[in-house]
Design a protein around this motif. Structure first.
Motif: not given
Length: 123
Positions: A101-123
């Motif tokens: 599913f992810v490979i097909d998504l990256s072929k058909n709509n690569p922009g959906v997978l271009e992101f970076y999520k930073q953690p909101v919490a810290r230890l």
């Protein structure tokens, strides 16, 4: 194993759960029952230590004259051998279908997978 298997199916902090239909997985009745059992183990035992499912024993050991408290827990995280084989097969199948599913998504709509999520919490 319980946490890893359950993670895609549990909704957490405004993130939606994975739909099996979305990635093209069709489970038969026994597979659905096992999936529900694993999610139940995660919800009742692993995540929340439900006392109704807990075996607990406390005792005091004498170690060279020193009383040492000894606490034992068994929260019945037991699956029979047949279930463990099926869980392994299901995990492999899930990994395959999600990867496809992810490979097909990256072929058909690569922009959906271009992101970076930073953690909101810290230890």
């Amino acid at each position: 194993m319980v946490i890893s298997f359950s993670r895609p199916f549990e909704t957490s902090r405004n993130h939606s759960a994975l739909s099996l239909n979305t990635v093209g997985i069709k489970l038969d009745h026994s597979e659905l029952m096992l999936k529900d059992k694993i999610l139940g183990v995660r919800r009742k035992i692993v995540a929340h230590s439900d006392i109704d499912f807990m075996h607990f024993k406390s005792s005091v050991l004498d170690i060279e004259g020193f009383p040492f408290p000894y606490l034992q827990y068994d929260e019945t995280l037991l699956f029979n051998p047949e279930e463990l084989r099926l869980i392994e097969r299901l995990l492999r199948e899930l990994k395959f279908y999600i990867s496809t599913f992810v490979i097909d998504l990256s072929k058909n709509n690569p922009g959906v997978l271009e992101f970076y999520k930073q953690p909101v919490a810290r230890l």
